[in-house]
Design an enzyme around this catalytic site. Sequence first.
Site, PDB file in Angstrom:
ATOM      1  N   ASP A   1       5.169  25.013 -26.234  1.00  0.00           N
ATOM      2  CA  ASP A   1       3.797  24.547 -26.473  1.00  0.00           C
ATOM      3  C   ASP A   1       2.768  25.291 -25.627  1.00  0.00           C
ATOM      4  O   ASP A   1       1.751  24.720 -25.232  1.00  0.00           O
ATOM      5  CB  ASP A   1       3.680  23.022 -26.217  1.00  0.00           C
ATOM      6  CG  ASP A   1       4.789  22.264 -26.892  1.00  0.00           C
ATOM      7  OD1 ASP A   1       5.010  22.494 -28.092  1.00  0.00           O
ATOM      8  OD2 ASP A   1       5.470  21.455 -26.213  1.00  0.00           O
TER       9      ASP A   1
ATOM     10  N   LYS B   1       1.595  29.567 -28.249  1.00  0.00           N
ATOM     11  CA  LYS B   1       2.123  30.827 -28.810  1.00  0.00           C
ATOM     12  C   LYS B   1       1.540  31.081 -30.191  1.00  0.00           C
ATOM     13  O   LYS B   1       1.285  32.202 -30.566  1.00  0.00           O
ATOM     14  CB  LYS B   1       3.655  30.756 -28.967  1.00  0.00           C
ATOM     15  CG  LYS B   1       4.424  30.799 -27.689  1.00  0.00           C
ATOM     16  CD  LYS B   1       5.903  30.856 -27.954  1.00  0.00           C
ATOM     17  CE  LYS B   1       6.502  29.620 -28.587  1.00  0.00           C
ATOM     18  NZ  LYS B   1       6.437  28.383 -27.792  1.00  0.00           N
TER      19      LYS B   1
ATOM     20  N   GLY C   1       6.827  23.783 -33.364  1.00  0.00           N
ATOM     21  CA  GLY C   1       5.581  23.478 -34.059  1.00  0.00           C
ATOM     22  C   GLY C   1       4.508  24.421 -33.585  1.00  0.00           C
ATOM     23  O   GLY C   1       4.224  24.490 -32.394  1.00  0.00           O
TER      24      GLY C   1
ATOM     25  N   GLN D   1      10.163  27.607 -29.279  1.00  0.00           N
ATOM     26  CA  GLN D   1      10.538  27.003 -27.993  1.00  0.00           C
ATOM     27  C   GLN D   1      10.153  27.964 -26.858  1.00  0.00           C
ATOM     28  O   GLN D   1       9.201  28.706 -27.005  1.00  0.00           O
ATOM     29  CB  GLN D   1      12.024  26.615 -27.936  1.00  0.00           C
ATOM     30  CG  GLN D   1      12.375  25.416 -28.801  1.00  0.00           C
ATOM     31  CD  GLN D   1      12.617  25.806 -30.242  1.00  0.00           C
ATOM     32  OE1 GLN D   1      13.305  26.772 -30.539  1.00  0.00           O
ATOM     33  NE2 GLN D   1      12.057  25.062 -31.162  1.00  0.00           N
TER      34      GLN D   1
END
Length: 424
Positions: free
Chosen positions: A13, A16, A40, A223
């Site tokens: 998070d 990116k 996400g 990730q």
Amino acid sequence: MPANIVVGTQWGDEGKGKIIDIISSRADVVVRSQGGNNAGHTVVNNGEVYKLHLIPSGILYKDTLCLIGAGVVLDPKDFIGELDSLESRGISTVNLKIDPRAHVVMPWHITLDGLSETFRGGKDIGTTKRGIGPTYMDKYERCGIRMYDLVHPDVLAEKIQSTGKLKNKIITEVYNGEAYDLDKVTAEYIEYGKRLAPYVDDVSVLTFDAEKAGKTIMFEGAQATLLDIDFGTYPYVTSSHPLSAGVCVGTGVGPKVITNIIGVAKAYTTRVGKGPFPTELDDEIGKKIRETGGEFGTTTGRPRRTGWFDAVIVRHSVRVNGLDSLAINKLDTLANLDTLKICVAYKKPDGTVTENFPPVLEELDGCTPVYEEFEGFTEDISKCTSFDELPENCKKYITRLEELVGCHVSMVGIGPDRSQILER
Ligand code: IMP
């Protein structure tokens, strides 16, 4: 031609999506090589917000080839939802390809993810419950179902029967759960296979050919480094290799193809799920950062834990990823705090100080952060157009951060929009 990797350097998070989007606007090919819909990416483009979980962000550009490599685990139901949502907004997905070797997340993987988390009691990992760990377990157990199988009904039916029987046994006899009706699952997944068949192609070959043809390639990480199965905070990690090196095995390209590795960090630190977090701020400052920065998970909506920038962690990331440069996001979130802190080292319980991230949790346990303090800033930096325009205190913060982690900061994020990035 350039082949860039973008990787997260903290616990995910880091924003990116935005860096990836900037680079993918200049790339001919965008490749995803590991993880699944546990990821996400939020991309804001011309005020439009896109939340992508599996589909590479290059999909927003109509001529960009988007590839999903063998190292990814793909939930077909969720993936089709993502396809439909993009298509309903006028985004074409014809340039999207999935490697036949990529493993399929089956419904029992999701069930087992939840059941094993419950079984761990207070020692749960805090997974996204998307079935990621159990799907990778089957891959390494060599009983997984792959994209090739999904799009070949006879192979799929046979594999669902053989592996499904064992999964049902585990679900019912170990966990007292409910068995799956394997015929129903087969019928449902054959339909998914029909829909996804046109997308299946050899991503290793497509990537190799693109490189030979002189195309610009971007490998988008999902990730982050501290969630890597080996180099993260095991066991509070994901089940794949989000490191730069993971790109090669997850796509099927040799390391010499890669020309540039960019790490992304936030100007502070966040984490979702459980596990250690040395610079965590369980106080009003942490709350303020969470609210100002909108720190709630894209995939699960969970509030993220927040803390000061940890140079020990990012220094570790610089090393294990071989970073060429860093993008520091969300500097604007730190406005209006009197003092900013950066963790420069850890003090161990025996009083010694280390600048290296401890390899195992037992050694990290009891370490306390050693901080350097900086004066905060109150100016609205969201409209700055160059690094030089930033307030002196921001420049000092970034320059020192760069020294501490040993890597050039090439981009600084000052707001959510694609334009709000200062390139140096
Ligand atoms: P899993 O990947 O769902 O097995 O979850 C394992 C750990 O990785 C949990 O702490 C998750 O919160 C974390 N995780 C997985 N994907 C992401 C991500 O994209 N961003 C941040 N954390 C993630």
